[in-house]
Structure formats: C-alpha cells, structure tokens
Enzyme design. Sequence first.
Site, PDB file in Angstrom:
ATOM      1  N   GLU A  78       0.830  -1.208   0.000  1.00  0.00           N
ATOM      2  CA  GLU A  78       0.000   0.000   0.000  1.00  0.00           C
ATOM      3  C   GLU A  78       0.864   1.258   0.000  1.00  0.00           C
ATOM      4  O   GLU A  78       1.830   1.345   0.740  1.00  0.00           O
ATOM      5  CB  GLU A  78      -0.923   0.017   1.235  1.00  0.00           C
ATOM      6  CG  GLU A  78      -1.875  -1.163   1.323  1.00  0.00           C
ATOM      7  CD  GLU A  78      -2.937  -1.160   0.226  1.00  0.00           C
ATOM      8  OE1 GLU A  78      -3.064  -0.150  -0.486  1.00  0.00           O
ATOM      9  OE2 GLU A  78      -3.636  -2.192   0.090  1.00  0.00           O
ATOM     10  N   CYS A 141      -7.862  -1.418   8.477  1.00  0.00           N
ATOM     11  CA  CYS A 141      -6.481  -1.414   7.979  1.00  0.00           C
ATOM     12  C   CYS A 141      -6.046  -0.005   7.605  1.00  0.00           C
ATOM     13  O   CYS A 141      -4.953   0.444   7.959  1.00  0.00           O
ATOM     14  CB  CYS A 141      -6.321  -2.358   6.790  1.00  0.00           C
ATOM     15  SG  CYS A 141      -6.427  -4.082   7.272  1.00  0.00           S
ATOM     16  N   HIS A 165      -1.287  -5.522   2.182  1.00  0.00           N
ATOM     17  CA  HIS A 165      -2.505  -6.338   2.184  1.00  0.00           C
ATOM     18  C   HIS A 165      -2.209  -7.671   1.517  1.00  0.00           C
ATOM     19  O   HIS A 165      -1.497  -7.718   0.503  1.00  0.00           O
ATOM     20  CB  HIS A 165      -3.639  -5.635   1.422  1.00  0.00           C
ATOM     21  CG  HIS A 165      -4.579  -4.893   2.321  1.00  0.00           C
ATOM     22  ND1 HIS A 165      -4.858  -3.551   2.174  1.00  0.00           N
ATOM     23  CD2 HIS A 165      -5.337  -5.325   3.375  1.00  0.00           C
ATOM     24  CE1 HIS A 165      -5.736  -3.180   3.104  1.00  0.00           C
ATOM     25  NE2 HIS A 165      -6.047  -4.237   3.844  1.00  0.00           N
TER      26      HIS A 165
END
Length: 211
Positions: A78, A141, A165
Amino acid sequence: MQVLITGFAPFGGEKINPAWEAVEILPDQIEGANIVKAQLPVLFGRGAEVLAQLVAVHRPEITICVGQAGGRAAVAVERVAVNLRDAAMPDNSGNAPADEPIMADGPAAYFSNLPTRAMAEAIRAQGIPAVLSYSAGTYVCNDVMYHLLYWIDKRWPQMQGGFIHVPYDISQAAGKPSPPPSLPVPVIARALEAAIGAAVRARRAEAGVSV
Ligand code: PCA
C-alpha cells in the site's frame, strides 16, 4: 535494527486471518534486523492504540502492518492511507463508522515513506504476484495505516512505516462456494520476508552504516 511487523485478528466471520498466520511464522531475524511480531485487534481506534504502545516500547526503525484483503489476487504493497473511516461492515466490537475523518487535524492522505516499489519488486523476484496499491480501503487497515503515518509525521520522524494487504489463505477460499483468489500462508510469509528484506537493505544503504 528493529522491525515491528503486525498482523490482525480474524474478522468478518473468518476463522483465521492469513496476515497474522504469515507474520507469526516469519523468522526472528531478516537481513540481520530483529523482527518483533504482534497481533492487532480489528477495532477502529483501538487497533491503532495497540500499535502506538508497541512502537513506544520497541522503538522500531521500520513498522509494517499486514492485513487480509479478501478477494485480491496479489500481495499489495500500500502506498496511500486516507483520512476517512467508512466501514462496509462492523468491526469486531460492532462499530461501523461512516463518513468520519480519522484525525480532525490531519491531512486528507499520507504516502508511506517505505521503499514500496522495491518491496513489490522483491516479492515478485520470489515468483509471488505483487502489486503497488493506491487504496488500503476505508476500514480498520486504513485506520491503522493512517495513524501510523500521522505519528511518523508528528511524533516519530525517524521511523519508516507502511502497510501490506494479503489475499485469503487457500483454506479460506476452499470454504467458499465461489472460491476467490488465494495464496498459501507459507507463500504469503515468503512474500513478507522479501518485502521486509528490501526495506531493511534500503534503510541500511541510506544510513550508510550497519544499524
Ligand atoms: N483486514 C481489514 C482489517 C483487518 C484485516 O486484516 C482491512 O483491510 O481493513
């Protein structure tokens, strides 16, 4: 060098969380760095509080949080966390905030200050599918990732932080009528090890010393 790596508890009716299962089986040392592993609760706010306590105790140079992204086909490094809580399902205490900012005084978004491209490439070099992702969602998250980057901005500028992730484990996919993409937990762990290794090497190269 200290690296803090976290996974999450199971949520959304799943029996396991592949993020935690993979974190748990990581070696205690990667590229000479000490790996501190911990589990975070799937709770808005509280998950981030537990992370803050861990950072205060262990003082890591690098913190990487890992979560399950059911339905994704690749490990996703991410790059961005957004200042928004918008839960499509309740967290593990039944809390489902909608349209709320995470931090009233925070910017709209933060970029991870980890070498995300090098991390994704290191995962691919292991023969494991990996992508750079530009949305960690608006659930717990993203909440944890945003807090982490906010603290780096305001409180712990020496730290690098980010989020990865991971897809479902194959056992989770096998239990569903229309099986989504999945990877075995040991493969997910190899991906995390490769990503951590790339982050540690980059930090060392930047410092120019053996920390
Ligand atoms: N995944 C969720 C929260 C916990 C987890 O493992 C998410 O993507 O927000």
